[in-house]
Design a protein around this motif. Sequence first.
Motif, short mmCIF file in Angstrom:
data_model
loop_
_atom_site.label_atom_id
_atom_site.label_comp_id
_atom_site.label_asym_id
_atom_site.label_seq_id
_atom_site.Cartn_x
_atom_site.Cartn_y
_atom_site.Cartn_z
N PHE A 82 -5.36 8.94 -4.91
CA PHE A 82 -4.83 7.52 -4.82
C PHE A 82 -3.81 7.29 -3.83
O PHE A 82 -3.64 6.38 -3.32
CB PHE A 82 -4.72 6.78 -6.11
N ILE A 119 -5.18 7.77 -0.50
CA ILE A 119 -5.82 6.59 -0.13
C ILE A 119 -5.05 5.50 0.39
O ILE A 119 -5.04 4.79 1.33
CB ILE A 119 -6.57 6.24 -1.07
N PHE A 120 -3.77 4.92 -0.52
CA PHE A 120 -3.08 4.00 -0.19
C PHE A 120 -2.14 4.28 1.00
O PHE A 120 -1.92 3.62 1.79
CB PHE A 120 -2.06 3.88 -1.48
N CYS A 146 0.66 -1.34 0.09
CA CYS A 146 0.07 -0.07 -0.08
C CYS A 146 0.68 1.33 -0.02
O CYS A 146 0.53 2.17 -0.67
CB CYS A 146 -0.92 -0.09 1.20
N CYS A 164 1.67 6.26 -7.02
CA CYS A 164 0.88 7.03 -7.66
C CYS A 164 1.23 8.62 -7.34
O CYS A 164 0.96 9.57 -8.32
CB CYS A 164 -0.46 7.14 -6.79
#
Length: 363
Positions: A121, A124-125, A84, A91
């Motif tokens: 993203f 989020i990761f 992650c 990203c």
Amino acid sequence: MNKSSGSKSALSVQTIVLAQIGWAVLALLFFLLFSVPAPGQPRPYWYSVGTSILETIAFVTAAILCFRNWQSPQIVSGRNVWLCIGLGMLCYFIGNLLFSYWELGLGIEPDVSPGDFFFVFAYIFLLIGMLLVVISRRLNLEIWQWGIVGVIAALGIILAYLVSAPATDGTAQSSFLSPAIAQTAPAKPAQKPRSTAQTAPAAAKPKSPTATSPAPATSDKALPAPVIPTEKASTPVTTGENSKVPAWAQTLDNILSPLKPFLDWFYVISDILLLIIATTLLLAFWGGRFAQSWRMIAAAAFSFYIADIWFKYATNRLSNYQSGGLLEVFWIFSGVLFGIGAALEYDVSSRSRSRTGGRRRTS
């Protein structure tokens, strides 16, 4: 065999850490030496390219080191955690490339660029990866430690709220960290001819003086003055800056611009969550064998928060802000610290597994 492999691992991690520190020092010197241009001059193009390169290499290196941890079965903290975090770094790397192309390649200063989707993203990761660490840690913080988390969370929320609120006085504020205000001062007067162009029908007024004025010589001199300057002044504003921008890029920029309020709130909330999780990680991993790597990760999240908050403040409160301010170096620090944390985690996990394997073989 174990000693030789351990020495090689130690040498490799030392090389990685020293290279990362050297990259951070190089970035800091670059920002300190060149972020403040000559008075009345804009930041040069090569400076913006340099900051983009420094930031891009920092995050792509961090992504590679995180993916190395993900592929290693020896990682104690869990492979999904580093998957992650590595995806978050990747990203951000892609988003930074798109943003740099949008700003430097096309010459657009966007409210929202295509790179923002990758930035979303990335947040989020990163949040998922750091939450997995907190959950797997089974936190047992003391009351005073929870108090520290609460205080830092409250301060982060207050600071984010104050920074996110746009300036209400309508006047430009200055800062020694953002000389771009003085650089782009000509850009603001360039908006004034737009008002003169809009009032260009008033150029018909010289016709009435020519009919009523007893002195035609003065009317002859007055006629060319308003007509020629208004045409020249209006041309750079309406078409001069956008003539080099492709039509598809201008259309896409107009489509993405309405998303700015939603993305602003997303970034603010994500920054606050990152700050809270980083504080929790810092307190949870204060001691122990694996503390050093996660202290680096927490410091990386803090650096990310500082750079984001500064950029939000600069874009909301400073007129005509151009990217490249001094505090944006914390984005590079963030990528460097993520990479150092990944390298330290890989080294400690490898040594831990080799020691336990050696004990089993001797037993």
